[in-house]
Structure formats: structure tokens, C-alpha cells
Enzyme design. Structure first.
Site, PDB file in Angstrom:
ATOM      1  N   CYS A   1       0.840  -1.188   0.000  1.00 57.61           N
ATOM      2  CA  CYS A   1       0.000   0.000   0.000  1.00 57.61           C
ATOM      3  C   CYS A   1       0.886   1.252   0.000  1.00 57.61           C
ATOM      4  CB  CYS A   1      -0.906  -0.015   1.224  1.00 57.61           C
ATOM      5  SG  CYS A   1      -1.845   1.514   1.454  1.00 57.61           S
TER       6      CYS A   1
ATOM      7  N   ASP B   1       0.092  -6.198  -0.057  1.00 60.07           N
ATOM      8  CA  ASP B   1      -1.042  -6.564  -0.899  1.00 60.07           C
ATOM      9  C   ASP B   1      -0.647  -7.806  -1.694  1.00 60.07           C
ATOM     10  OD1 ASP B   1      -2.754  -4.406  -0.197  1.00 60.07           O
ATOM     11  OD2 ASP B   1      -1.615  -3.080  -1.521  1.00 60.07           O
TER      12      ASP B   1
ATOM     13  N   GLU C   1      -4.476  -0.937  -8.978  1.00 62.03           N
ATOM     14  CA  GLU C   1      -4.787  -0.548 -10.347  1.00 62.03           C
ATOM     15  C   GLU C   1      -3.538  -0.078 -11.089  1.00 62.03           C
ATOM     16  OE1 GLU C   1      -8.284   0.883  -7.695  1.00 62.03           O
ATOM     17  OE2 GLU C   1      -6.116   0.617  -7.542  1.00 62.03           O
TER      18      GLU C   1
END
Length: 278
Positions: free
Chosen positions: A185, A192, A225
Site C-alpha cells: 500500500c 497486498d 490498479e
């Protein structure tokens, strides 16, 4: 209720103590412009090199029906990659929790509210589906193609480097995947964990080099993303494939998982698809 407006991460709820709301508040959603993270990759908002979506699942969605009885569901959201904003994940969780003590007339009323609020934050239409917690549509599946993870390689680089990507002369069409994707993150530094699928037609990618490249994200700090867009643009630039699809399936955190995909025009991912660890 506050208005939706993109701001910087300096004011985002991520990484801060938060009071969890008890009643509906669309103003909790925190949009983040995609352009700032795309610019360093040479991606122009006016001419995106890909199509795609960000697919989210929410496992902690609950509300009250008209008589005050709690209802629960699993929600699937699809946010288009050409939307000007993504939505910061903690703000999304806070927003969903604001329904916990909110009465709604029907599931249809909930869907309409979610679609309107999320579209306002993203700047583009967002689709919403609701599932029962035992719905067969949520059953885990396996990624198609060949898994790279059994390759016996030495790895010394844990920051993204396209130099690992090597291509041959033979033109192939293949699907590859790995479960060794990890990034962090950009605000909290929390890990993640994810799996990534790559489907392409073009010069053959050296599989050991590709696996080293995917592992090189291990200490990289960025949103899910943007990691997928980074992988896509590196593969597009280094291998110059005729067709390319990159899809990541990230493990849930805080009741939310996200599965972004980016592809050359005409490519579509194997959706819906959820993995066992999601």
C-alpha cells in the site's frame, strides 16, 4: 453529505483512525485522480493504450430492510478503467459500513443508491451486482494457462525493472500466470498479495525473466490498479505483442478485494472469476 471531489492522499482516510459511521453518507467516498500515477508511465488520459475495468467484491455489506431487519449480501462492483478517478479503498469500506443502520425499501433501492454514489465519485458509470453469501457464482476457480511459480530461479531484485523482460523471435499465443505477485500500500505500507494472469499473442516472452519481473514488485508501493497498468505498459513496450491482457486478482483486505484488468482493444478477461484465497 459532502460533495465528491478528487483530492491528494494527504487528506485521505487511509492510514488514519476512523469513526465508523452508523448512517448512510455518500460523502465518505474519496476519489483519487488516475492521471497523476499514469503520467510517469507515459500514459495519456486522452489516448489510453488499453481498455479495462477494476472489479471489486465487498464481503461486509449489510443494511436494514423497511421493517428494520438486517440484510446481508456480497457485492460486485465494476469501475471502468477510463474513469477519471479511482476510489480509495478505506473510504469505500467506510461508505459501505454507513449502510449498516440504514433502512431501505428493497435490494433494488440499494443497488440504485450504490450505482449513483460510486459513479459520482469515479466520474463514470459503475455497475453493481448483489449476491447471496452462498451464491454459486462466488465459488472459487483456477486461473487458466501455465503457472510460472515452479521455475527454479535466483532473484535479487525487488523493485520493478522492465530489464527482466526478454523476448524471442518466435510468435506465440499463450496464457501464463503467477501467484507470487506482492506489492505494498502506498500509504500504510501494508502488503497486498495477489495473482496475475498474462495472455498475449506476440514474440515469446522468456518465462524466467517474466517471473523475475513479476517478483520485482515485491517491495513496490502503489495501488493495485496502477501496478496492473505498470505491468501492462512495460509488456507492451518491451514485447510489442499484437494482443495483450493483464489481470490481477488481489486478496481481500478489510472485506474488499480488487481485480483490475487492462487489455488491448478487443481483449476481454475470463470474468467472473474468483480464486480460493480471495
Amino acid at each position: 453529505m459532502t460533495s465528491h471531489r478528487p483530492e491528494t492522499l494527504e487528506h485521505a482516510p487511509l492510514g488514519r483512525d476512523s469513526a465508523y459511521p452508523e448512517h448512510y453518507d455518500a460523502g465518505l467516498l474519496y476519489p483519487i485522480p488516475r492521471a497523476a500515477n499514469r503520467a510517469p508511465l507515459g500514459i495519456s488520459e486522452e489516448a489510453l493504450p488499453f481498455v479495462g475495468e477494476d472489479e471489486w467484491h465487498a464481503f461486509e455489506l449489510s443494511w436494514l430492510n423497511a421493517r428494520g431487519k438486517p440484510m446481508v449480501a456480497v457485492a460486485r462492483f465494476r469501475l471502468p478503467a477510463d474513469s477519471p478517478n479511482l476510489i480509495e479503498s478505506k473510504s469505500w469500506k467506510l461508505y459501505l459500513n454507513s449502510f449498516n443502520q440504514t433502512r431501505l425499501e428493497s435490494r433494488e433501492a440499494l443497488i440504485a443508491t450504490l450505482e449513483a454514489d460510486l459513479a459520482a465519485a469515479a466520474g463514470a458509470p459503475v455497475t453493481v451486482e448483489l449476491f447471496g453469501v452462498d451464491d454459486a457464482a462466488l465459488a472459487p476457480q483456477r486461473l487458466p494457462g501455465d503457472c510460472l511459480d515452479d521455475l527454479d530461479i535466483e532473484v535479487n531484485d525487488y523493485t520493478p525493472s522492465a530489464e527482466h523482460l526478454v523476448v524471442g523471435e518466435a510468435i506465440v499465443e499463450e496464457t501464463l500466470h503467477s501467484h507470487l505477485l506482492k506489492s505494498n500500500c502506498p500509504v500504510t505500507g501494508q502488503p497486498d498479495w495477489g495473482s496475475v494472469l498474462i495472455r498475449y499473442r506476440g514474440p515469446r516472452l522468456d518465462r524466467e525473466g517474466l517471473l523475475r519481473y513479476l517478483i520485482s514488485y515485491r517491495q513496490h508501493q502503489d495501488f493495485h490498479e496502477h501496478c496492473v497498468e505498470h505491468i501492462f505498459t512495460d509488456l507492451l513496450a518491451r514485447a510489442r505483442p499484437e494482443r495483450l491482457l493483464v489481470m490481477a486478482r488481489y486478496v481481500r483486505r478489510g472485506g474488499l478485494d480488487i481485480s483490475p484488468w487492462r487489455g488491448t482493444p478487443g481483449e476481454t478477461p475470463p470474468l467472473p472469476l474468483r480464486l480460493a484465497r480471495q
